[in-house]
Design an enzyme around this catalytic site. Structure first.
Site, PDB file in Angstrom:
ATOM      1  N   THR A 153       2.698   8.383   2.289  1.00 31.36           N
ATOM      2  CA  THR A 153       3.579   9.043   3.249  1.00 31.36           C
ATOM      3  C   THR A 153       3.010   8.869   4.645  1.00 31.36           C
ATOM      4  O   THR A 153       1.818   8.599   4.807  1.00 31.36           O
ATOM      5  CB  THR A 153       3.705  10.552   2.943  1.00 31.36           C
ATOM      6  OG1 THR A 153       4.626  11.154   3.848  1.00 31.36           O
ATOM      7  CG2 THR A 153       2.381  11.263   3.077  1.00 31.36           C
ATOM      8  N   ASN A 154       3.864   9.029   5.655  1.00 32.60           N
ATOM      9  CA  ASN A 154       3.395   9.064   7.037  1.00 32.60           C
ATOM     10  C   ASN A 154       3.476  10.483   7.589  1.00 32.60           C
ATOM     11  O   ASN A 154       3.184  10.713   8.757  1.00 32.60           O
ATOM     12  CB  ASN A 154       4.244   8.125   7.904  1.00 32.60           C
ATOM     13  CG  ASN A 154       3.869   6.676   7.668  1.00 32.60           C
ATOM     14  OD1 ASN A 154       2.692   6.319   7.692  1.00 32.60           O
ATOM     15  ND2 ASN A 154       4.859   5.841   7.401  1.00 32.60           N
ATOM     16  N   LYS A 208       2.742  17.036   5.277  1.00 29.34           N
ATOM     17  CA  LYS A 208       2.664  16.908   3.815  1.00 29.34           C
ATOM     18  C   LYS A 208       1.246  16.528   3.399  1.00 29.34           C
ATOM     19  O   LYS A 208       0.712  17.014   2.403  1.00 29.34           O
ATOM     20  CB  LYS A 208       3.607  15.792   3.330  1.00 29.34           C
ATOM     21  CG  LYS A 208       5.076  16.154   3.205  1.00 29.34           C
ATOM     22  CD  LYS A 208       5.787  14.996   2.498  1.00 29.34           C
ATOM     23  CE  LYS A 208       7.270  15.096   2.423  1.00 29.34           C
ATOM     24  NZ  LYS A 208       7.880  13.908   1.798  1.00 29.34           N
ATOM     25  N   ASP A 262       9.694  10.894  -4.101  1.00 37.59           N
ATOM     26  CA  ASP A 262      11.044  10.598  -3.622  1.00 37.59           C
ATOM     27  C   ASP A 262      11.927  11.771  -4.021  1.00 37.59           C
ATOM     28  O   ASP A 262      11.814  12.267  -5.143  1.00 37.59           O
ATOM     29  CB  ASP A 262      11.563   9.292  -4.238  1.00 37.59           C
ATOM     30  CG  ASP A 262      12.754   8.759  -3.452  1.00 37.59           C
ATOM     31  OD1 ASP A 262      12.725   8.806  -2.209  1.00 37.59           O
ATOM     32  OD2 ASP A 262      13.725   8.296  -4.074  1.00 37.59           O
ATOM     33  N   PHE A 282      15.343  21.425   6.988  1.00 35.78           N
ATOM     34  CA  PHE A 282      15.854  20.106   7.384  1.00 35.78           C
ATOM     35  C   PHE A 282      16.901  19.649   6.366  1.00 35.78           C
ATOM     36  O   PHE A 282      17.184  20.343   5.381  1.00 35.78           O
ATOM     37  CB  PHE A 282      14.703  19.087   7.462  1.00 35.78           C
ATOM     38  CG  PHE A 282      14.120  18.721   6.117  1.00 35.78           C
ATOM     39  CD1 PHE A 282      13.260  19.576   5.458  1.00 35.78           C
ATOM     40  CD2 PHE A 282      14.455  17.516   5.488  1.00 35.78           C
ATOM     41  CE1 PHE A 282      12.738  19.248   4.213  1.00 35.78           C
ATOM     42  CE2 PHE A 282      13.931  17.178   4.248  1.00 35.78           C
ATOM     43  CZ  PHE A 282      13.068  18.054   3.611  1.00 35.78           C
ATOM     44  N   TYR A 317      19.687  18.942   3.926  1.00 36.84           N
ATOM     45  CA  TYR A 317      20.818  19.714   3.385  1.00 36.84           C
ATOM     46  C   TYR A 317      20.520  21.213   3.284  1.00 36.84           C
ATOM     47  O   TYR A 317      21.313  21.951   2.685  1.00 36.84           O
ATOM     48  CB  TYR A 317      21.203  19.153   2.015  1.00 36.84           C
ATOM     49  CG  TYR A 317      21.659  17.703   2.065  1.00 36.84           C
ATOM     50  CD1 TYR A 317      22.995  17.386   2.272  1.00 36.84           C
ATOM     51  CD2 TYR A 317      20.744  16.660   1.922  1.00 36.84           C
ATOM     52  CE1 TYR A 317      23.419  16.068   2.325  1.00 36.84           C
ATOM     53  CE2 TYR A 317      21.150  15.334   1.985  1.00 36.84           C
ATOM     54  CZ  TYR A 317      22.477  15.047   2.181  1.00 36.84           C
ATOM     55  OH  TYR A 317      22.888  13.739   2.243  1.00 36.84           O
ATOM     56  N   HIS A 371      11.692  22.112  -5.039  1.00 32.65           N
ATOM     57  CA  HIS A 371      11.551  20.968  -5.934  1.00 32.65           C
ATOM     58  C   HIS A 371      10.242  20.224  -5.692  1.00 32.65           C
ATOM     59  O   HIS A 371       9.525  19.866  -6.609  1.00 32.65           O
ATOM     60  CB  HIS A 371      12.753  20.036  -5.742  1.00 32.65           C
ATOM     61  CG  HIS A 371      13.105  19.792  -4.301  1.00 32.65           C
ATOM     62  ND1 HIS A 371      13.295  20.805  -3.395  1.00 32.65           N
ATOM     63  CD2 HIS A 371      13.277  18.643  -3.599  1.00 32.65           C
ATOM     64  CE1 HIS A 371      13.581  20.290  -2.205  1.00 32.65           C
ATOM     65  NE2 HIS A 371      13.569  18.988  -2.297  1.00 32.65           N
ATOM     66  N   ARG A 372       9.910  20.031  -4.403  1.00 33.88           N
ATOM     67  CA  ARG A 372       8.681  19.314  -4.053  1.00 33.88           C
ATOM     68  C   ARG A 372       7.452  20.096  -4.529  1.00 33.88           C
ATOM     69  O   ARG A 372       6.525  19.543  -5.107  1.00 33.88           O
ATOM     70  CB  ARG A 372       8.616  19.151  -2.529  1.00 33.88           C
ATOM     71  CG  ARG A 372       8.082  17.822  -2.052  1.00 33.88           C
ATOM     72  CD  ARG A 372       8.094  17.720  -0.526  1.00 33.88           C
ATOM     73  NE  ARG A 372       9.203  18.404   0.101  1.00 33.88           N
ATOM     74  CZ  ARG A 372      10.424  17.889   0.225  1.00 33.88           C
ATOM     75  NH1 ARG A 372      10.674  16.686  -0.188  1.00 33.88           N
ATOM     76  NH2 ARG A 372      11.397  18.571   0.799  1.00 33.88           N
TER      77      ARG A 372
HETATM   78  P1  IMP Z   1      12.456  12.429   0.845  1.00 33.39           P
HETATM   79  O1  IMP Z   1      12.424  11.484  -0.305  1.00 33.39           O
HETATM   80  O2  IMP Z   1      11.571  13.641   0.666  1.00 33.39           O
HETATM   81  O3  IMP Z   1      12.241  11.740   2.167  1.00 33.39           O
HETATM   82  O4  IMP Z   1      13.964  13.031   0.903  1.00 33.39           O
HETATM   83  C1  IMP Z   1      15.093  12.190   1.075  1.00 33.39           C
HETATM   84  C2  IMP Z   1      16.262  12.981   1.631  1.00 33.39           C
HETATM   85  O5  IMP Z   1      16.687  13.998   0.705  1.00 33.39           O
HETATM   86  C3  IMP Z   1      15.961  13.736   2.924  1.00 33.39           C
HETATM   87  O6  IMP Z   1      16.149  12.898   4.044  1.00 33.39           O
HETATM   88  C4  IMP Z   1      16.993  14.870   2.874  1.00 33.39           C
HETATM   89  O7  IMP Z   1      18.265  14.411   3.292  1.00 33.39           O
HETATM   90  C5  IMP Z   1      17.073  15.167   1.395  1.00 33.39           C
HETATM   91  N1  IMP Z   1      16.104  16.244   1.046  1.00 33.39           N
HETATM   92  C6  IMP Z   1      14.988  16.108   0.286  1.00 33.39           C
HETATM   93  N2  IMP Z   1      14.323  17.278   0.194  1.00 33.39           N
HETATM   94  C7  IMP Z   1      15.054  18.178   0.899  1.00 33.39           C
HETATM   95  C8  IMP Z   1      14.876  19.571   1.174  1.00 33.39           C
HETATM   96  O8  IMP Z   1      13.894  20.236   0.775  1.00 33.39           O
HETATM   97  N3  IMP Z   1      15.841  20.143   1.937  1.00 33.39           N
HETATM   98  C9  IMP Z   1      16.921  19.465   2.411  1.00 33.39           C
HETATM   99  N4  IMP Z   1      17.112  18.179   2.200  1.00 33.39           N
HETATM  100  C10 IMP Z   1      16.193  17.524   1.439  1.00 33.39           C
END
Ligand code: IMP
Length: 191
Positions: free
Chosen positions: A8-9, A13, A69, A148, A150, A176-177
């Protein structure tokens, strides 16, 4: 100490994981290892995309690595936007992405959705997968200004507020993360 790359950059995180794994691993991000390539996420699953990123680092830098992801899956939209969450409306504008989801859900009674994160951990040449899911519903209008993506339209199960109305600390405990990361950290502490 053993080195572990987080593909990641995102400095924030990185710091979170660094703290969680302190004493066990030296956590490095893409910047730390001098990787400035925008690794293409061309798979059609979260697992596929996370694995592309972790394997890229292993192959090119010969270091153990994990990558994540994430995205939003809306049941009535055949789990869209899914892996296209960041660019659902064509660009990276969160408001336009949100408006597209709301438009597509107009008149639909089923508003169930979930956020999902998949982590691919490449350790000693083996790919370990960890998944985190939080279920919820899509509101009919935006609410809240924190977070951020959604967040303003996602209301997690058991709550009457959206992610965008929650304190960051609270969201980061149930997200989820967070669920996927906890699973990986538990695995690493045993291995
Ligand atoms: P990433 O893989 O964590 O970069 O997430 C990809 C995309 O999923 C983000 O650009 C958001 O549009 C959406 N997303 C992922 N996690 C979240 C969250 O916790 N809240 C809102 N949108 C999320």
């Amino acid at each position: 100490m053993k080195k572990l790359v987080f593909a990641t950059n995102n400095q924030h995180k990185t710091e979170e994981i660094r703290l969680a794994l302190s004493g066990q691993y030296e956590v490095l991000n893409l910047q730390d290892i001098g990787c400035d390539v925008d690794i293409p996420e061309t798979a059609d699953t979260f697992e596929g995309n996370a694995s592309i990123k972790s394997k890229y680092v292993v192959e090119n830098f010969k270091l153990d690595c994990f990558a994540d992801d994430s995205g939003l899956e809306v049941e009535a939209l055949n789990n869209e936007p899914g892996v296209y969450s960041a660019r659902y409306s064509g660009g990276r504008d969160s408001l336009e992405n949100i408006q597209l989801v709301l438009r597509k859900l107009e008149g639909k009674l089923n508003r169930k959705a979930r956020f999902k994160t998949v982590i691919s951990l490449m350790l000693n040449g083996e790919n370990h997968i960890f998944e985190g899911v939080i279920n919820g519903v899509i509101r009919t209008a935006l609410s809240g200004s924190k977070g951020f993506g959604y967040d303003p339209i996602f209301q997690p199960e058991g709550y009457d507020v959206t992610f965008a109305e929650m304190d960051m600390a609270e969201k980061n405990k149930i997200s989820h993360r967070a669920i996927a990361l906890r699973k990986m950290i538990e695995f690493l502490s045993k291995s």
